[in-house]
Write an enzyme that holds these catalytic residues in place. Structure first.
Site, PDB file in Angstrom:
ATOM      1  N   LYS A  60      22.914 186.121 110.112  1.00  0.00           N
ATOM      2  CA  LYS A  60      21.386 186.305 110.562  1.00  0.00           C
ATOM      3  C   LYS A  60      20.993 185.556 111.579  1.00  0.00           C
ATOM      4  O   LYS A  60      20.566 185.993 112.816  1.00  0.00           O
ATOM      5  CB  LYS A  60      20.441 186.441 109.257  1.00  0.00           C
ATOM      6  CG  LYS A  60      20.772 187.250 108.305  1.00  0.00           C
ATOM      7  CD  LYS A  60      19.714 187.144 107.273  1.00  0.00           C
ATOM      8  CE  LYS A  60      19.841 188.286 106.130  1.00  0.00           C
ATOM      9  NZ  LYS A  60      19.511 189.774 106.728  1.00  0.00           N
ATOM     10  N   ARG A  83      26.341 173.571 104.702  1.00  0.00           N
ATOM     11  CA  ARG A  83      27.389 173.297 103.856  1.00  0.00           C
ATOM     12  C   ARG A  83      27.046 173.756 102.239  1.00  0.00           C
ATOM     13  O   ARG A  83      25.815 174.091 101.867  1.00  0.00           O
ATOM     14  CB  ARG A  83      27.122 171.503 103.840  1.00  0.00           C
ATOM     15  CG  ARG A  83      25.736 171.201 103.165  1.00  0.00           C
ATOM     16  CD  ARG A  83      25.695 170.747 102.028  1.00  0.00           C
ATOM     17  NE  ARG A  83      24.409 170.261 101.642  1.00  0.00           N
ATOM     18  CZ  ARG A  83      23.359 170.980 100.653  1.00  0.00           C
ATOM     19  NH1 ARG A  83      23.849 172.177 100.221  1.00  0.00           N
ATOM     20  NH2 ARG A  83      22.454 170.645 100.259  1.00  0.00           N
ATOM     21  N   LYS A 134      27.219 172.248  98.564  1.00  0.00           N
ATOM     22  CA  LYS A 134      27.489 171.078  97.691  1.00  0.00           C
ATOM     23  C   LYS A 134      29.064 171.182  96.703  1.00  0.00           C
ATOM     24  O   LYS A 134      29.230 171.859  96.593  1.00  0.00           O
ATOM     25  CB  LYS A 134      26.324 170.775  96.636  1.00  0.00           C
ATOM     26  CG  LYS A 134      24.863 170.233  97.192  1.00  0.00           C
ATOM     27  CD  LYS A 134      23.893 170.149  95.692  1.00  0.00           C
ATOM     28  CE  LYS A 134      22.609 169.531  96.477  1.00  0.00           C
ATOM     29  NZ  LYS A 134      22.863 168.020  97.187  1.00  0.00           N
ATOM     30  N   ARG A 154      20.731 173.961 107.932  1.00  0.00           N
ATOM     31  CA  ARG A 154      19.946 173.091 108.566  1.00  0.00           C
ATOM     32  C   ARG A 154      19.713 173.565 110.006  1.00  0.00           C
ATOM     33  O   ARG A 154      20.774 173.697 110.706  1.00  0.00           O
ATOM     34  CB  ARG A 154      20.157 171.652 108.731  1.00  0.00           C
ATOM     35  CG  ARG A 154      19.252 170.680 109.381  1.00  0.00           C
ATOM     36  CD  ARG A 154      19.579 169.158 109.504  1.00  0.00           C
ATOM     37  NE  ARG A 154      19.806 168.677 107.977  1.00  0.00           N
ATOM     38  CZ  ARG A 154      20.459 167.787 107.416  1.00  0.00           C
ATOM     39  NH1 ARG A 154      21.395 167.310 108.173  1.00  0.00           N
ATOM     40  NH2 ARG A 154      20.391 167.720 106.223  1.00  0.00           N
ATOM     41  N   HIS A 200      10.724 173.065 105.002  1.00  0.00           N
ATOM     42  CA  HIS A 200      12.052 173.557 103.632  1.00  0.00           C
ATOM     43  C   HIS A 200      11.511 175.132 103.250  1.00  0.00           C
ATOM     44  O   HIS A 200      10.414 175.308 102.882  1.00  0.00           O
ATOM     45  CB  HIS A 200      11.850 172.772 102.731  1.00  0.00           C
ATOM     46  CG  HIS A 200      12.506 171.317 103.161  1.00  0.00           C
ATOM     47  ND1 HIS A 200      12.877 170.382 102.203  1.00  0.00           N
ATOM     48  CD2 HIS A 200      12.610 170.818 104.415  1.00  0.00           C
ATOM     49  CE1 HIS A 200      13.492 169.260 102.796  1.00  0.00           C
ATOM     50  NE2 HIS A 200      13.152 169.405 104.163  1.00  0.00           N
ATOM     51  N   GLU A 238      19.252 176.926 100.204  1.00  0.00           N
ATOM     52  CA  GLU A 238      17.947 176.189 101.113  1.00  0.00           C
ATOM     53  C   GLU A 238      18.162 176.010 102.591  1.00  0.00           C
ATOM     54  O   GLU A 238      19.041 175.751 102.978  1.00  0.00           O
ATOM     55  CB  GLU A 238      17.935 174.727 100.394  1.00  0.00           C
ATOM     56  CG  GLU A 238      16.867 173.714 101.117  1.00  0.00           C
ATOM     57  CD  GLU A 238      16.914 172.318 100.782  1.00  0.00           C
ATOM     58  OE1 GLU A 238      15.821 171.814 100.295  1.00  0.00           O
ATOM     59  OE2 GLU A 238      17.878 171.772 100.842  1.00  0.00           O
ATOM     60  N   ALA A 284      15.602 161.703 110.466  1.00  0.00           N
ATOM     61  CA  ALA A 284      16.071 161.917 109.009  1.00  0.00           C
ATOM     62  C   ALA A 284      17.280 161.449 108.927  1.00  0.00           C
ATOM     63  O   ALA A 284      17.664 160.671 107.796  1.00  0.00           O
ATOM     64  CB  ALA A 284      15.898 163.227 108.748  1.00  0.00           C
TER      65      ALA A 284
END
Length: 240
Positions: A34, A57, A59, A91, A134, A153, A165
């Site tokens: 997307k 990524r 986890k 991200r 977020h 997320e 960050a």
């Protein structure tokens, strides 16, 4: 006497774990597709791409286990699936703050994306100075025998926010999650500097867009197209 291993149960557990991890991998692929479509559309249709960089990524099993222990959850795949929402993470880095909200709106409007939670750390930064937008979303993944709605997320931030960050994250773990107070102040000051840079670049971006819009208007004004009846009157006037 040792109890014999139940290989059928071990095989079943392995299949369930594989399915569990694959669902998050597929969710990332869906969302990345997307985002890639949006990138290409902006590049070809709008002559401007608000997305600078995308990183994703899943986890690791070790990280998932640490989060399970931290949340004091039972090690049950259904429970983990329901209560841990950042196993799959993406991200997105943008050039300007306005781009962050633009990208978020476009993702939220897609029919197969359900926004579960939205945290705006840009308008409401964390005490340490952290800024980002977020989103926790659910996206359907069509498997061979089922449809799974997978939590993912999405973090959207500017390049300056991301740089800050990343630095804070390295310092946080270097000092075993207890950053000395002088460094905390330095990081907070750096966050303010990054925010000032974002605001300055946003202003420049808006000024450039104004100049570009004015130039486009001037170009069109030089190319006035008159209807045939007006052209005939102008021709008659020239003859006289």
């Amino acid at each position: 006497m040792d109890t014999p291993l139940d290989y059928s149960n071990i095989k079943k557990l392995k299949v369930e774990l594989t399915r569990f991890m694959m669902a998050y991998k597929f969710a990332l692929e869906e969302v990345n597709t997307k985002i890639n479509i949006l990138q290409q559309e902006f590049q070809y249709m709008h002559d401007y791409n608000p997305i600078e960089h995308v990183k994703s990524r899943v986890k690791s099993p070790e990280s998932i286990m640490k989060k399970v222990q931290k949340k004091d959850l039972p090690f049950d795949l259904a429970t983990i699936r329901e209560h841990i929402h950042d196993i799959a993470g993406i991200r997105i880095n943008c050039s300007f703050v306005s781009d962050i909200y633009r990208i978020a709106d476009m993702l939220e409007q897609q029919k197969d994306i359900t926004v579960i939670q939205k945290k705006d750390y840009i308008k409401n930064p964390k005490p340490n100075g952290y800024k980002s937008l977020h989103l926790i979303i659910q996206i359907p993944i069509f498997m061979s025998d089922r449809v799974e709605n997978v939590f993912t997320e999405i973090q959207i931030r500017t390049i300056a926010m991301d740089f800050w960050a990343s630095l804070e994250h390295k310092i946080y773990y270097k000092y075993n999650k207890v950053i000395p107070e002088p460094l905390q102040k330095e990081l907070k000051d750096a966050a303010l500097s990054a925010n000032e840079l974002d605001e300055k670049m946003e202003r420049i971006h808006k000024e450039v867009n104004k100049i570009k819009a004015a130039d486009t208007l001037d170009q069109h004004s030089d190319q006035v197209v008159f209807p045939p009846e007006i052209l005939s009157i102008i021709a008659e006037t020239k003859d006289h």
